[in-house]
Write an enzyme that holds these catalytic residues in place. Structure first.
Site, PDB file in Angstrom:
ATOM      1  N   LYS A  30      11.285 -10.679  10.016  1.00  0.00           N
ATOM      2  CA  LYS A  30      10.451  -9.477  10.104  1.00  0.00           C
ATOM      3  C   LYS A  30      10.937  -8.715  11.332  1.00  0.00           C
ATOM      4  CE  LYS A  30       5.692  -8.196  11.181  1.00  0.00           C
ATOM      5  NZ  LYS A  30       4.335  -8.714  11.404  1.00  0.00           N
ATOM      6  N   LYS A  75      -5.624  -0.804   8.453  1.00  0.00           N
ATOM      7  CA  LYS A  75      -6.485  -1.775   7.782  1.00  0.00           C
ATOM      8  C   LYS A  75      -7.668  -2.179   8.619  1.00  0.00           C
ATOM      9  CE  LYS A  75      -3.941  -3.970   4.363  1.00  0.00           C
ATOM     10  NZ  LYS A  75      -2.574  -4.433   4.333  1.00  0.00           N
ATOM     11  N   ASP A 127       4.406  -0.864  16.435  1.00  0.00           N
ATOM     12  CA  ASP A 127       4.391   0.385  15.649  1.00  0.00           C
ATOM     13  C   ASP A 127       3.790   1.529  16.465  1.00  0.00           C
ATOM     14  OD1 ASP A 127       5.359  -1.043  13.478  1.00  0.00           O
ATOM     15  OD2 ASP A 127       3.499  -0.928  12.310  1.00  0.00           O
ATOM     16  N   GLU A 156       9.829   1.489   4.028  1.00  0.00           N
ATOM     17  CA  GLU A 156      10.012   0.240   4.794  1.00  0.00           C
ATOM     18  C   GLU A 156      10.168  -0.957   3.859  1.00  0.00           C
ATOM     19  OE1 GLU A 156       7.048  -2.266   6.109  1.00  0.00           O
ATOM     20  OE2 GLU A 156       5.415  -0.809   5.925  1.00  0.00           O
TER      21      GLU A 156
HETATM   22  N1  PSU Z   1      -0.094  -3.321   7.573  1.00  0.00           N
HETATM   23  C1  PSU Z   1      -0.261  -3.333   6.254  1.00  0.00           C
HETATM   24  N2  PSU Z   1       0.732  -3.753   5.447  1.00  0.00           N
HETATM   25  C2  PSU Z   1       1.932  -4.145   5.959  1.00  0.00           C
HETATM   26  C3  PSU Z   1       2.113  -4.108   7.358  1.00  0.00           C
HETATM   27  C4  PSU Z   1       1.094  -3.696   8.121  1.00  0.00           C
HETATM   28  O1  PSU Z   1      -1.321  -2.969   5.808  1.00  0.00           O
HETATM   29  O2  PSU Z   1       2.829  -4.533   5.192  1.00  0.00           O
HETATM   30  C5  PSU Z   1       3.447  -4.454   7.925  1.00  0.00           C
HETATM   31  C6  PSU Z   1       4.224  -3.158   8.258  1.00  0.00           C
HETATM   32  O3  PSU Z   1       5.602  -3.374   8.061  1.00  0.00           O
HETATM   33  C7  PSU Z   1       3.929  -2.975   9.737  1.00  0.00           C
HETATM   34  C8  PSU Z   1       3.906  -4.418  10.209  1.00  0.00           C
HETATM   35  O4  PSU Z   1       4.889  -2.188  10.412  1.00  0.00           O
HETATM   36  O5  PSU Z   1       3.277  -5.146   9.171  1.00  0.00           O
HETATM   37  C9  PSU Z   1       3.147  -4.551  11.509  1.00  0.00           C
HETATM   38  O6  PSU Z   1       3.252  -5.868  11.959  1.00  0.00           O
HETATM   39  P1  PSU Z   1       2.675  -6.255  13.403  1.00  0.00           P
HETATM   40  O7  PSU Z   1       1.183  -6.117  13.260  1.00  0.00           O
HETATM   41  O8  PSU Z   1       3.130  -7.665  13.611  1.00  0.00           O
HETATM   42  O9  PSU Z   1       3.267  -5.271  14.370  1.00  0.00           O
END
Ligand code: PSU
Ligand code: MN
Length: 307
Positions: free
Chosen positions: A85, A158, A141, A24
């Site tokens: 993004k 995380k 996701d 990614e």
């Molecule tokens: N979590 C991480 N590092 C990241 C991301 C998530 O520890 O870089 C990034 C990934 O690309 C993930 C996105 O798909 O953030 C998720 O964003 P959101 O929570 O806005 O869906």
């Protein structure tokens, strides 16, 4: 209508039936600062090659969905301003408007699947945020795992997320969450958490076999392989807990919402740990690239044998 462009390396690998690992790009533009972001992206690609597969970093440049970037394109993405993004909702808009976009886990799964790539390595996935009962912040996701048949290797989720709620949503959507080589669900910077993973597999061949069985059964959706961070790179949950609490409180106080939440928290945690979190992040991404390459190799072997 052309939907995507394969890099010469990826096109060659596809024609030869070689294993390919998708990568990614949001981690490059919204997850790490320059120049570490581009250095890490190169290291991840090298790790995939060392483990017998071909890397395909995925991003949108000038509206073109690229499966595999040249070194110059990687640099362009890592230094670009105003990078979108891009998740499932954004990908066609980004392409239609000719913009630069970095793909999240969800969008990378979609692009990988379109290009016939089965395995993808990342750092951590998006999930259910703490306080989601108020904010309703649940990453796209999670729903992508239910829809798109790609096996994703990540270091769990995380601790900025609500891990039990994240696991519940994945369970509801029938997503196999497979801890690699241990029972505990890994928590990104920490190899273990207090929650057990619903499933456990100990070798890449079994993960490949289960990926292929899902496909043969016509089950939509992919697999989440939760691969623990190497022990020597771990940061303890006790050290991180107050930092995460502070970063989350700041995000609330500043009214950070929507897509901006995850990048904001990652950036603050990096500052508050004096870069320690970045070191751990790099170690786990490389480890995920390695395991993903082994799984992709097993899938390629199996596909060649059954042709
Ligand atoms: N979590 C991480 N590092 C990241 C991301 C998530 O520890 O870089 C990034 C990934 O690309 C993930 C996105 O798909 O953030 C998720 O964003 P959101 O929570 O806005 O869906
Ligand atoms: Mn969100």
């Amino acid at each position: 209508m052309t939907l995507f462009t394969l890099s010469p390396d990826v096109a060659k690998a596809k024609a030869a039936g070689q294993p390919i690992v998708a990568l990614e790009s949001t981690i490059i533009t919204h997850g790490m600062p320059y120049p570490q972001n581009v250095e890490v992206a190169r290291q991840v690609e090298a790790t995939v090659r060392e483990n017998g597969a071909v890397p395909a970093t995925i991003a949108v440049l000038n509206g073109e969905l690229l499966i595999g970037l040249t070194d110059a394109q990687l640099e362009e993405l890592a230094t670009a301003k105003d990078v979108m993004k891009v998740s499932r909702a954004d990908l066609p808009v980004c392409m239609a408007t000719g913009r630069i976009g970095a793909t999240t886990v969800a969008a990378t799964m979609i692009a990988a699947h379109m290009a016939g790539i089965s395995v993808f390595a990342t750092g951590g996935i998006g999930g259910v945020h703490k306080g989601a009962e108020q904010s309703f912040d649940v990453s796209a996701d999670l729903l992508e795992f239910a829809a798109t048949p790609v096996t994703v290797v990540a270091a769990g989720a995380k601790a900025i997320l609500d891990l039990p709620k994240t696991l519940e949503v994945l369970e509801t959507h029938g997503v196999p969450v497979i801890a690699y080589g241990q029972d505990s669900f890994p928590a990104f910077w920490s190899a273990t958490s207090e929650w057990a993973a619903p499933l456990r597999l100990d070798n890449p061949a079994q993960i490949a076999a289960s990926h292929l069985k899902r496909g043969a059964m016509g089950l939509p959706g992919g697999q989440l392989v939760a691969n623990p961070i190497p022990a020597e790179a771990e940061i303890s949950a006790e050290v991180l807990a107050p930092i995460i609490e502070q970063a989350t409180a700041e995000a609330d106080a500043q009214g950070v919402s929507g897509k901006a939440v995850t990048p904001f928290l990652l950036g603050r945690i990096l500052e508050l740990t004096d870069g320690q979190s970045l070191k751990a992040n790099i170690a786990l991404v490389l480890n995920n690239a390695r395991v993903a390459s082994l799984i992709a190799t097993e899938i390629a072997k199996e596909m060649a044998a059954t042709q």
